[in-house]
Every structure is written in structure tokens, then in C-alpha cells.
Design a protein around this motif. Structure first.
Motif, mmCIF file in Angstrom:
data_model
loop_
_atom_site.group_PDB
_atom_site.id
_atom_site.type_symbol
_atom_site.label_atom_id
_atom_site.label_comp_id
_atom_site.label_asym_id
_atom_site.label_seq_id
_atom_site.Cartn_x
_atom_site.Cartn_y
_atom_site.Cartn_z
ATOM 1 N N UNK A 79 -4.784 175.625 94.328
ATOM 2 C CA UNK A 79 -6.160 175.853 94.784
ATOM 3 C C UNK A 79 -6.226 175.908 96.304
ATOM 4 N N UNK A 80 -5.523 174.990 96.983
ATOM 5 C CA UNK A 80 -5.511 175.008 98.439
ATOM 6 C C UNK A 80 -4.887 176.306 98.959
ATOM 7 N N UNK A 81 -3.856 176.777 98.297
ATOM 8 C CA UNK A 81 -3.209 178.012 98.725
ATOM 9 C C UNK A 81 -4.174 179.189 98.633
ATOM 10 N N UNK A 82 -4.951 179.212 97.544
ATOM 11 C CA UNK A 82 -5.941 180.278 97.371
ATOM 12 C C UNK A 82 -7.010 180.197 98.461
ATOM 13 N N UNK A 129 5.077 178.625 84.931
ATOM 14 C CA UNK A 129 5.536 179.881 85.536
ATOM 15 C C UNK A 129 4.444 180.951 85.493
ATOM 16 N N UNK A 130 3.658 180.964 84.432
ATOM 17 C CA UNK A 130 2.556 181.917 84.345
ATOM 18 C C UNK A 130 1.523 181.628 85.437
ATOM 19 N N UNK A 131 1.253 180.346 85.667
ATOM 20 C CA UNK A 131 0.284 179.983 86.703
ATOM 21 C C UNK A 131 0.802 180.365 88.083
ATOM 22 N N UNK A 132 2.100 180.146 88.315
ATOM 23 C CA UNK A 132 2.693 180.559 89.588
ATOM 24 C C UNK A 132 2.603 182.077 89.772
ATOM 25 N N UNK A 133 2.789 182.806 88.681
ATOM 26 C CA UNK A 133 2.659 184.264 88.742
ATOM 27 C C UNK A 133 1.239 184.657 89.158
ATOM 28 N N UNK A 134 0.241 184.018 88.555
ATOM 29 C CA UNK A 134 -1.152 184.336 88.882
ATOM 30 C C UNK A 134 -1.473 183.990 90.335
ATOM 31 N N UNK A 135 -0.878 182.903 90.852
ATOM 32 C CA UNK A 135 -1.121 182.499 92.226
ATOM 33 C C UNK A 135 -0.478 183.467 93.218
#
Length: 302
Positions: A192-195, A259-265
Motif C-alpha cells: 500500500x505504501x508503495x502504491x 506472487x499474484x499480489x506482487x504481480x498486481x503491485x
């Protein structure tokens, strides 16, 4: 004042009934975070009964309402900064749909009722709920501006949910499970912080001061550390939790979900609202459903 009126007009709040405005103020979409209250019940499925289900449901409802009180306070404190955010400017307080003092009074009455019910329901659970609210008040007023501490406070809220879920049904949770919960929450908070940092660098999200203390490189490194630790901790949990060793097979869902969440990020620029991704990304939603189903089946039949 003119800016507030524009926000109300754009979001259509002026035409909506007052109860719907207060419901939006409570952020029901974020109640999905409180599903963690049921974790203890799921991992105790062999001993579960209808009474325990009712107790878990009561705990879930109380956590939802108290978390809404936190959101009311947070929106009250941040209403001016939220008006500069591309999405948050449409929240009821930032847009002017609800008077700030009215919202604060609503949150106070709701909190008092919830804590009274919680202490009457179970004293220990009432203490956890009180600590949860107190920590989040500190977060809203001060700690969200302290680098790294802001992430730890967010993650601690998830641990308190898990602990509360165990207390209401009288089941202790293993340290490894609590550690997994803490690390997974850190993983989501870092994303979230990265976004938010990406939004700030594009000039559309400069409302959060703590972002000035982060960099993309730092958050990426933190994400790598936390992702690795989460996987290792969950693997150890499946072997040491006292349940069947076949729980290790659920690790594949944990791996894919992370890994899916990392892909979305990293590839799609998402991650600003984890609760939204849970409901809208079919891959993650299906993974969570399959994970829960497999855990129940393994614990019941293996």
C-alpha cells in the motif's frame, strides 16, 4: 467551502439519504479485514460447534464496528489532506457530505456501545478491542507519520484481530500463526505504501507526509524480506501447529497468492486498497476460497 461543494456535487452525496452517508463513513468494504477473527475457528474446526460460531460472529461484528470508529476518527483528522487525494477526496467528511462534529459524535456513541457490549460479552476480548482502538488512535494522531513504525502499527491491528478471534471461542493461537499474520499484514502495508509513493511521485497523492521518508528501492527491499519471511513462517506453522502435517499442501495457495499480489503491485500498479483487490481480482479471490476450503478439508478428514 467552494471546494467542498464541488466534491459533493461530483460524488452525488447531496442526493443520497443520510443513512447511506454514515454507512459510507463506516467503510463497510474494509470490514473484510476483520474476517481474520474467524481464523481460530477454522483451525479448530474439529472442536467447533454452533455456540463457537455464534461467539466468532459476535466478535467479528464488534471488530467491524470498532474499526469503523477508527475510520471515522481517521477521516476526521485527515479530512483536509484527503481533499488533495484523487480518490479519498470523495469520502463523506472530505467532500463535506457529513459535518465533522456530527461524525465525531456518531463515532463516540458507536464506540461506547461496542466496548460496553464487548466487556459484557468477555472481559479479555473487551481489553483486546480497547487496545486495538487505542493503538489505532495513536496511529491516526501521531504514529502514521513515523517511518517504519506506521507499518508495524498497521500490522499489529491484524494480530489483535487474530488474538481476539481466539479469545472469543476460548482457543489459543500458536506463536507461528500470529507471526504469519504479522508478516502478511506487513506485506500488504508495504504494498500500500508503495502504491501511495507512486501516486506522490506522479503528483497526485502528496497528502501523506511519511511518504517523504520512503523510497521505491527501500520498499522493494522490505517487500522481499517480508515475503520470504512470510513463506518460511507459514511453512514452519504447518509443521509445528499441532495439526496434521498435510497442512503443508496449502503452502501452494500461499505462494500463489503472494506472487499474484506482487504481480498486481509491480506490473499493474495496484495495491493501494488491499480489501478492494481481494474482492475484485478473481485470481486472489479464488485462491483465498480454495485455501480456506483445503484447510477445512485437511483438518476434518486427514
Amino acid at each position: 467551502m467552494s471546494q467542498t461543494k464541488v466534491h459533493v456535487k461530483l460524488d452525488g452525496w447531496g442526493a443520497r439519504p443520510v443513512p447511506l452517508r454514515f454507512l459510507a463513513l463506516m467503510r463497510p468494504r474494509q470490514w473484510t479485514k476483520n474476517l481474520l477473527v474467524f481464523a481460530a475457528l477454522i483451525f479448530s474446526i474439529r472442536q467447533a460447534n454452533m455456540a463457537m460460531l455464534g461467539q466468532a460472529l459476535a466478535g467479528f461484528v464488534l471488530f467491524c464496528l470498532v474499526s469503523s470508529c477508527v475510520y471515522v476518527l481517521n477521516d476526521f483528522v485527515d479530512r483536509e489532506r484527503d481533499r488533495m487525494h484523487p480518490e479519498k477526496k470523495y469520502r463523506p467528511l472530505a467532500s463535506g457530505a457529513i459535518h465533522p462534529q456530527t461524525a465525531l459524535l456518531f463515532g463516540f456513541v458507536l464506540l461506547a456501545c461496542c466496548l460496553l457490549l464487548a466487556f459484557r460479552f468477555q472481559f479479555a476480548f473487551g481489553c483486546v478491542l480497547s487496545v486495538y482502538f487505542a493503538v489505532n488512535v495513536l496511529y491516526s494522531l501521531k504514529l502514521k507519520h513515523v517511518v517504519i513504525i506506521d507499518l508495524i502499527i498497521v500490522a499489529s491491528g491484524f494480530v489483535l484481530r487474530a488474538v481476539g478471534g481466539g479469545l472469543v471461542i476460548g482457543v489459543p493461537l500458536t506463536p507461528w500463526f500470529l507471526l504469519c499474520t504479522m508478516l502478511l499484514a506487513l506485506f500488504l502495508a508495504i504494498g500500500k505504501r508503495r502504491h501511495e509513493l507512486a501516486l506522490m511521485q506522479s503528483g497526485s497523492g502528496s497528502h501523506r507526509k511519511v511518504l517523504e521518508s520512503y523510497s521505491m528501492e527501500m520498499l522493494n527491499q522490505m517487500s522481499v524480506v517480508v515475503t520470504t519471511a512470510t513463506i518460511m513462517s507459514y511453512a514452519l506453522f504447518t509443521f509445528t501447529a499441532g495439526h496434521t502435517i498435510h497442512l503443508m499442501w496449502t503452502l501452494i495457495f500461499v505462494l500463489y497468492g503472494l506472487f499474484r499480489y506482487l504481480y498486481l503491485i509491480h506490473m499493474e500498479g495496484k495495491g493501494g486498497r488491499p480489501e478492494k483487490l481481494l474482492l475484485e481480482d478473481k485470481h486472489i479471490l479464488l485462491t483465498v476460497v480454495l485455501y480456506g476450503f483445503s484447510v477445512v478439508c485437511i483438518l476434518l478428514f486427514l
